[in-house]
Design a protein around this motif. Structure first.
Motif, PDB file in Angstrom:
ATOM      1  N   CYS A  47     -11.580  -1.752   3.453  1.00 34.77           N
ATOM      2  CA  CYS A  47     -10.799  -1.737   2.200  1.00 34.77           C
ATOM      3  C   CYS A  47     -11.633  -2.204   1.013  1.00 34.77           C
ATOM      4  N   TYR A  48     -11.559  -1.455  -0.085  1.00 32.85           N
ATOM      5  CA  TYR A  48     -12.311  -1.803  -1.293  1.00 32.85           C
ATOM      6  C   TYR A  48     -11.751  -3.040  -1.985  1.00 32.85           C
ATOM      7  N   LEU A  49     -10.510  -3.392  -1.654  1.00 31.04           N
ATOM      8  CA  LEU A  49      -9.855  -4.465  -2.398  1.00 31.04           C
ATOM      9  C   LEU A  49      -9.736  -5.777  -1.622  1.00 31.04           C
ATOM     10  N   LYS A  54     -17.235  -4.993  -0.191  1.00 28.49           N
ATOM     11  CA  LYS A  54     -17.969  -4.270  -1.215  1.00 28.49           C
ATOM     12  C   LYS A  54     -17.092  -3.129  -1.736  1.00 28.49           C
ATOM     13  N   ARG A  55     -17.037  -2.995  -3.061  1.00 30.09           N
ATOM     14  CA  ARG A  55     -16.234  -1.923  -3.643  1.00 30.09           C
ATOM     15  C   ARG A  55     -17.035  -0.634  -3.761  1.00 30.09           C
ATOM     16  N   ALA A  56     -16.305   0.448  -4.051  1.00 30.49           N
ATOM     17  CA  ALA A  56     -16.961   1.752  -4.196  1.00 30.49           C
ATOM     18  C   ALA A  56     -17.993   1.728  -5.311  1.00 30.49           C
ATOM     19  N   VAL A  69      -8.648 -10.133 -10.427  1.00 27.49           N
ATOM     20  CA  VAL A  69      -8.683  -9.056 -11.421  1.00 27.49           C
ATOM     21  C   VAL A  69     -10.126  -8.607 -11.629  1.00 27.49           C
ATOM     22  N   PHE A  70     -10.356  -7.307 -11.618  1.00 30.05           N
ATOM     23  CA  PHE A  70     -11.711  -6.811 -11.942  1.00 30.05           C
ATOM     24  C   PHE A  70     -11.614  -5.547 -12.800  1.00 30.05           C
ATOM     25  N   THR A  71     -12.680  -5.269 -13.513  1.00 29.13           N
ATOM     26  CA  THR A  71     -12.733  -4.054 -14.326  1.00 29.13           C
ATOM     27  C   THR A  71     -12.818  -2.845 -13.400  1.00 29.13           C
ATOM     28  N   ASN A  72     -11.931  -1.892 -13.623  1.00 29.73           N
ATOM     29  CA  ASN A  72     -11.892  -0.683 -12.798  1.00 29.73           C
ATOM     30  C   ASN A  72     -13.267  -0.013 -12.777  1.00 29.73           C
ATOM     31  N   ASP A  73     -13.775   0.230 -11.579  1.00 27.98           N
ATOM     32  CA  ASP A  73     -15.106   0.830 -11.456  1.00 27.98           C
ATOM     33  C   ASP A  73     -15.111   2.295 -11.917  1.00 27.98           C
ATOM     34  N   PHE A  74     -13.924   2.850 -12.096  1.00 29.92           N
ATOM     35  CA  PHE A  74     -13.818   4.253 -12.541  1.00 29.92           C
ATOM     36  C   PHE A  74     -12.843   4.330 -13.715  1.00 29.92           C
ATOM     37  N   SER A  75     -13.069   3.466 -14.704  1.00 31.54           N
ATOM     38  CA  SER A  75     -12.139   3.322 -15.839  1.00 31.54           C
ATOM     39  C   SER A  75     -11.905   4.626 -16.592  1.00 31.54           C
ATOM     40  N   ARG A 103      -8.333  -2.324 -15.859  1.00 34.07           N
ATOM     41  CA  ARG A 103      -8.606  -3.338 -14.833  1.00 34.07           C
ATOM     42  C   ARG A 103      -7.702  -3.145 -13.632  1.00 34.07           C
ATOM     43  N   VAL A 104      -8.154  -3.634 -12.498  1.00 34.99           N
ATOM     44  CA  VAL A 104      -7.359  -3.588 -11.270  1.00 34.99           C
ATOM     45  C   VAL A 104      -6.931  -5.017 -10.954  1.00 34.99           C
ATOM     46  N   ILE A 105      -5.677  -5.185 -10.576  1.00 41.17           N
ATOM     47  CA  ILE A 105      -5.160  -6.511 -10.225  1.00 41.17           C
ATOM     48  C   ILE A 105      -4.795  -6.537  -8.747  1.00 41.17           C
ATOM     49  N   GLU A 148       2.159  -0.719 -11.679  1.00 40.83           N
ATOM     50  CA  GLU A 148       1.845  -0.632 -10.253  1.00 40.83           C
ATOM     51  C   GLU A 148       2.274   0.732  -9.757  1.00 40.83           C
ATOM     52  N   ASN A 149       1.373   1.368  -9.032  1.00 38.91           N
ATOM     53  CA  ASN A 149       1.618   2.649  -8.385  1.00 38.91           C
ATOM     54  C   ASN A 149       1.691   2.354  -6.915  1.00 38.91           C
ATOM     55  N   ARG A 150       2.878   2.438  -6.327  1.00 36.10           N
ATOM     56  CA  ARG A 150       2.969   2.011  -4.932  1.00 36.10           C
ATOM     57  C   ARG A 150       3.214   3.182  -3.989  1.00 36.10           C
ATOM     58  N   MET A 154       3.007   8.321  -4.171  1.00 40.16           N
ATOM     59  CA  MET A 154       2.840   8.166  -5.620  1.00 40.16           C
ATOM     60  C   MET A 154       1.375   8.313  -6.035  1.00 40.16           C
ATOM     61  N   GLY A 155       0.540   8.625  -5.061  1.00 34.52           N
ATOM     62  CA  GLY A 155      -0.864   8.817  -5.395  1.00 34.52           C
ATOM     63  C   GLY A 155      -1.669   7.530  -5.396  1.00 34.52           C
ATOM     64  N   SER A 156      -1.065   6.459  -4.876  1.00 36.36           N
ATOM     65  CA  SER A 156      -1.833   5.219  -4.798  1.00 36.36           C
ATOM     66  C   SER A 156      -2.967   5.429  -3.806  1.00 36.36           C
ATOM     67  N   SER A 157      -4.171   5.026  -4.228  1.00 39.75           N
ATOM     68  CA  SER A 157      -5.341   5.370  -3.442  1.00 39.75           C
ATOM     69  C   SER A 157      -5.623   4.355  -2.343  1.00 39.75           C
ATOM     70  N   ASN A 158      -4.898   3.263  -2.353  1.00 34.21           N
ATOM     71  CA  ASN A 158      -5.219   2.196  -1.417  1.00 34.21           C
ATOM     72  C   ASN A 158      -3.956   1.394  -1.090  1.00 34.21           C
ATOM     73  N   PRO A 159      -3.702   1.112   0.195  1.00 29.94           N
ATOM     74  CA  PRO A 159      -2.481   0.388   0.564  1.00 29.94           C
ATOM     75  C   PRO A 159      -2.540  -1.119   0.285  1.00 29.94           C
ATOM     76  N   PRO A 161      -2.144  -4.438  -1.553  1.00 32.48           N
ATOM     77  CA  PRO A 161      -1.235  -4.689  -2.688  1.00 32.48           C
ATOM     78  C   PRO A 161      -1.993  -4.897  -4.012  1.00 32.48           C
ATOM     79  N   HIS A 162      -1.809  -3.975  -4.929  1.00 34.09           N
ATOM     80  CA  HIS A 162      -2.529  -4.074  -6.202  1.00 34.09           C
ATOM     81  C   HIS A 162      -1.803  -3.325  -7.304  1.00 34.09           C
ATOM     82  N   GLY A 163      -2.123  -3.682  -8.518  1.00 32.86           N
ATOM     83  CA  GLY A 163      -1.605  -2.967  -9.680  1.00 32.86           C
ATOM     84  C   GLY A 163      -2.750  -2.733 -10.639  1.00 32.86           C
ATOM     85  N   GLN A 164      -2.431  -2.270 -11.833  1.00 31.81           N
ATOM     86  CA  GLN A 164      -3.486  -2.010 -12.804  1.00 31.81           C
ATOM     87  C   GLN A 164      -3.044  -2.444 -14.191  1.00 31.81           C
ATOM     88  N   VAL A 165      -4.009  -2.545 -15.083  1.00 31.87           N
ATOM     89  CA  VAL A 165      -3.692  -2.725 -16.494  1.00 31.87           C
ATOM     90  C   VAL A 165      -4.671  -1.875 -17.297  1.00 31.87           C
TER      91      VAL A 165
HETATM   92  P1  H2U Z   1      -4.410   3.260  -7.471  1.00 34.81           P
HETATM   93  O1  H2U Z   1      -4.222   2.918  -6.035  1.00 34.81           O
HETATM   94  O2  H2U Z   1      -3.144   3.094  -8.272  1.00 34.81           O
HETATM   95  O3  H2U Z   1      -5.069   4.590  -7.646  1.00 34.81           O
HETATM   96  O4  H2U Z   1      -5.419   2.162  -8.073  1.00 34.81           O
HETATM   97  C1  H2U Z   1      -6.635   1.880  -7.522  1.00 34.81           C
HETATM   98  C2  H2U Z   1      -7.651   1.783  -8.624  1.00 34.81           C
HETATM   99  O5  H2U Z   1      -8.763   1.067  -8.146  1.00 34.81           O
HETATM  100  C3  H2U Z   1      -8.159   3.148  -9.069  1.00 34.81           C
HETATM  101  O6  H2U Z   1      -7.911   3.299 -10.442  1.00 34.81           O
HETATM  102  C4  H2U Z   1      -9.941   1.607  -8.630  1.00 34.81           C
HETATM  103  C5  H2U Z   1      -9.665   3.094  -8.769  1.00 34.81           C
HETATM  104  O7  H2U Z   1     -10.408   3.628  -9.813  1.00 34.81           O
HETATM  105  N1  H2U Z   1     -11.013   1.278  -7.705  1.00 34.81           N
HETATM  106  C6  H2U Z   1     -12.126   0.589  -8.171  1.00 34.81           C
HETATM  107  O8  H2U Z   1     -12.197   0.271  -9.351  1.00 34.81           O
HETATM  108  N2  H2U Z   1     -13.106   0.240  -7.299  1.00 34.81           N
HETATM  109  C7  H2U Z   1     -13.106   0.571  -5.983  1.00 34.81           C
HETATM  110  O9  H2U Z   1     -14.009   0.218  -5.259  1.00 34.81           O
HETATM  111  C8  H2U Z   1     -11.990   1.345  -5.422  1.00 34.81           C
HETATM  112  C9  H2U Z   1     -10.878   1.677  -6.338  1.00 34.81           C
END
Ligand code: H2U
Ligand code: ZN
Length: 342
Positions: A47-49, A54-56, A69-75, A103-105, A148-150, A154-159, A161-165
């Motif tokens: 799991c990336y979270l 290690k994240r993607a 909380v971290f800055t979304n790696d794919f903002s 950001r991802v929470i 939060e996309n749960r 709903m297209g949540s990419s990871n199970p 528990p997380h949300g975004q801002v």
């Molecule tokens: P969703 O499950 O709602 O898609 O949110 C996950 C977010 O986490 C998604 O926007 C980010 C994706 O870009 N993410 C990272 O920033 N780093 C990672 O290693 C995996 C996912």
């Protein structure tokens, strides 16, 4: 009103919804979502979270113990954008530059929990993070969207528990419609749209699902999704920063109950998109704003049959079968104890 087709007006965004209660009897031979058994481990090395993983994007998560909380790696938005070359502002072709941050929470280090399954104390930590993020990003950006996309559906990419801002220098469409309509109402009536609305809902008592000392959950009169709800403070609050400690505490407990009821509806981990709407940070005093959260869950009649927003919805206007009042009754009657614990 409960049987005949009719339209209802959403004063918050200025749009109509078609309600067709007589249609609930139609047979269903369409898509059923596959159901996955939830056998997630407490920690998942893939799991990336999860803590210490290690994240993607190549960064490594700290060994966090509550929230992280971290800055979304794919903002989708970037703090600096250099679009000088593509500026255009004619009637038919407009481009607007904007900057922002995503950001991802992580709500919890535990991979196998959901907000509904977390204890109130841990949910309170999430509420505090929402509060901090909105305050911090609000200093720099006009709009701060916590959401939060749960659920996979709903297209949540990871199970995990997380949300975004996402924060941006301009108001996105939904924010802009709500801002405009609340302001118009305030100018015309000298009172606050959602505060007046809540007062009327308390008189009618048809769509209230649950309330505690400071908060109320209801199915809005104009709901589009079958079990759509709104969560509102009982007093006039424009933005998260105005919530008292007590209000944040009781927000945490109403969230726990609300999300538990959602899970109990179809005995499944209920998918939804939820998010907070509070005043824009545009330097105005924004008396017309009332803080609220929207919950948009897609499920219709079971854990495996969802509502699709297609056809008439895409080409004409949103439509629903089961009425908001019927949905409120169903949600109201559900237990406050999570089905997994009974
Ligand atoms: P969703 O499950 O709602 O898609 O949110 C996950 C977010 O986490 C998604 O926007 C980010 C994706 O870009 N993410 C990272 O920033 N780093 C990672 O290693 C995996 C996912
Ligand atoms: Zn995880």
């Amino acid at each position: 009103m409960n049987r005949q087709p009719h339209r209802r007006y959403n004063p918050l965004i200025g749009e109509w919804v078609l309600v067709s209660p007589h249609r609930t009897k139609r047979p269903w031979q369409g898509k059923e979502e596959s159901q996955h058994k939830d056998d997630r481990p407490e920690y998942d090395a893939e799991c990336y979270l999860c803590p210490s993983n290690k994240r993607a994007g190549g960064f490594t998560n700290p060994k966090y113990e509550n929230t992280f909380v971290f800055t979304n790696d794919f903002s989708a938005l970037l703090p600096e954008s250099n679009n000088d070359g593509i500026s255009e502002n004619s009637d038919l072709f407009k481009i607007e530059n904007l900057t922002g941050e995503c950001r991802v929470i992580c709500f919890s280090p535990r991979h196998n929990l959901t907000l509904a399954q977390m204890d109130v104390e841990s949910i309170r930590k999430v509420v505090d993070v929402w509060d901090e993020q909105i305050a911090e990003l609000g200093k720099k950006y006009k709009w701060v969207q916590v959401f939060e996309n749960r659920g996979e559906i709903m297209g949540s990419s990871n199970p995990h528990p997380h949300g975004q801002v996402w924060a941006s220098t301009s108001l996105p469409n939904e924010a802009s419609k709500e801002n405009l309509n609340q302001r118009k109402y305030f100018t015309e009536k000298e009172s606050i749209l959602l505060v007046d609305y809540l007062e009327k809902e308390f008189e009618k008592k048809e769509r209230i699902v649950f309330e505690n000392e400071h908060w109320v959950v209801l199915v809005p009169f104009w709901a589009i999704w079958p079990f759509e709800t709104m969560l509102l403070p009982k007093r006039h609050v424009q933005q998260f920063a105005q919530l008292t400690d007590e209000e944040k505490e009781s927000l945490s407990s109403i969230l726990k109950i609300h999300l538990t009821k959602y899970d109990n509806l179809f005995s499944t981990s209920f998918p939804y998109t939820m998010g907070w709407h509070g005043t824009p940070f545009d330097g105005e005093d924004n008396q017309h704003w009332q803080l609220h959260a929207h919950f948009y869950p897609p499920l219709l009649r079971s854990a495996s049959v969802k509502k699709f927003m297609v056809g008439y919805e895409m080409l004409a206007e949103a439509q629903r079968d089961i009425t908001a009042e019927q949905a409120a009754v169903k949600l109201r009657e559900l237990s406050e104890i999570h089905f997994s614990e009974t």
